[in-house]
Design a protein around this motif. Structure first.
Motif, PDB file in Angstrom:
ATOM      1  N   TYR A 133      -1.993 -42.615 -19.366  1.00  0.00           N
ATOM      2  CA  TYR A 133      -2.569 -43.322 -20.514  1.00  0.00           C
ATOM      3  C   TYR A 133      -2.664 -42.355 -21.687  1.00  0.00           C
ATOM      4  CZ  TYR A 133      -6.796 -40.805 -19.215  1.00  0.00           C
ATOM      5  OH  TYR A 133      -7.680 -39.814 -18.914  1.00  0.00           O
TER       6      TYR A 133
ATOM      7  N   GLN B 268       7.614 -41.480 -20.677  1.00  0.00           N
ATOM      8  CA  GLN B 268       7.919 -42.440 -21.739  1.00  0.00           C
ATOM      9  C   GLN B 268       9.349 -42.264 -22.241  1.00  0.00           C
ATOM     10  OE1 GLN B 268       4.551 -41.097 -24.095  1.00  0.00           O
ATOM     11  NE2 GLN B 268       3.766 -43.201 -24.103  1.00  0.00           N
TER      12      GLN B 268
ATOM     13  N   ASP C 110       3.286 -47.836 -25.803  1.00  0.00           N
ATOM     14  CA  ASP C 110       1.841 -47.971 -25.568  1.00  0.00           C
ATOM     15  C   ASP C 110       1.124 -49.057 -26.362  1.00  0.00           C
ATOM     16  OD1 ASP C 110       2.127 -45.936 -23.763  1.00  0.00           O
ATOM     17  OD2 ASP C 110       1.163 -44.414 -24.988  1.00  0.00           O
TER      18      ASP C 110
ATOM     19  N   TYR D 281       6.143 -45.266 -31.976  1.00  0.00           N
ATOM     20  CA  TYR D 281       4.922 -44.797 -31.309  1.00  0.00           C
ATOM     21  C   TYR D 281       3.917 -44.567 -32.422  1.00  0.00           C
ATOM     22  CZ  TYR D 281       2.331 -42.569 -27.475  1.00  0.00           C
ATOM     23  OH  TYR D 281       1.421 -42.274 -26.503  1.00  0.00           O
TER      24      TYR D 281
ATOM     25  N   TYR E  93      -5.462 -46.318 -23.669  1.00  0.00           N
ATOM     26  CA  TYR E  93      -4.365 -47.285 -23.644  1.00  0.00           C
ATOM     27  C   TYR E  93      -3.404 -46.847 -22.537  1.00  0.00           C
ATOM     28  CZ  TYR E  93      -5.893 -48.894 -28.241  1.00  0.00           C
ATOM     29  OH  TYR E  93      -6.620 -49.407 -29.279  1.00  0.00           O
TER      30      TYR E  93
ATOM     31  N   HIS F  64      -0.059 -46.204 -20.509  1.00  0.00           N
ATOM     32  CA  HIS F  64       1.323 -46.023 -20.941  1.00  0.00           C
ATOM     33  C   HIS F  64       2.131 -47.261 -20.556  1.00  0.00           C
ATOM     34  CE1 HIS F  64       0.957 -42.079 -22.499  1.00  0.00           C
ATOM     35  NE2 HIS F  64       0.865 -41.440 -21.348  1.00  0.00           N
TER      36      HIS F  64
END
Length: 195
Positions: free
Chosen positions: A177, A50, A160, A137, A185, A187
């Motif tokens: 995820y 991320q 996300d 986030y 959820y 990524h």
């Protein structure tokens, strides 16, 4: 001499164990405070894939950005990653006191970072700051609330969690995820432009 070396090694092992224990103790207290006292979703840290995706988006599409806000910055890993890789000033906003403390310690080694201890929405309501880009986030319930503050930043990069009923200009699919509220959820990085 041998006993002195053994004693030194034992002290080093005990010191490392104490630091690890302190870290996990802080994480536990933070989780309890967050989930059971404040009744908000617990902190979820960003992962390497991320962080890399955020930096790639910033470098490729927004190279002129100079002021970035990370909302829900936790211990500041993503904030410092952005500051170092993109040569920008980053302000992290976090309302969990232990995460703020650890983030400020980490900021001692990163000149372009500042961590503020306050609620994100109070920060935008009371101080009305202006940033080139915001990185968030926050979770599926809080992320949609950011649309209200679109005058405070030109671009939002949301990790996300998307803003329902608003089309992202780009969605970057990433491996893995996150489990949040008992749901998986994937990524993803959602990029919203408000200008």
């Amino acid at each position: 001499m041998v006993f002195a070396v053994i004693r030194l090694v034992l002290y080093a092992v005990i010191g490392v164990a104490a630091v690890v224990e302190l870290y996990w103790g802080c994480k536990f207290v933070e989780y309890v405070y967050c989930a059971f006292i404040r009744r908000q979703p617990p902190t979820v840290s960003s992962v390497s894939v991320q962080r890399t995706a955020v930096v790639e988006q910033l470098r490729k599409y927004y190279p002129r950005a100079r002021m970035i806000c990370e909302m829900g910055s936790g211990m500041g890993g993503l904030m410092r990653h952005i500051a170092r890789r993109c040569d920008v000033r980053v302000v992290g906003i976090e309302n969990m006191p232990m995460a703020v403390c650890l983030s400020r310690i980490g900021n001692l080694f990163c000149k372009n970072c500042q961590t503020r201890w306050m609620d994100i929405f109070e920060y935008f309501d009371n101080e009305n700051p202006k940033f080139d880009i915001a990185v968030a986030y926050l979770g599926p319930w809080m992320t949609p609330m950011l649309e209200k503050y679109q005058t405070n930043f030109d671009v939002l990069l949301s990790l996300d969690f998307e803003i329902p009923n608003r089309r992202a200009v780009r969605v970057v699919d990433l491996p893995g995820y996150v489990l949040y509220g008992g749901r998986k959820y994937p990524h993803r990085l959602y990029v919203y432009e408000f200008r």
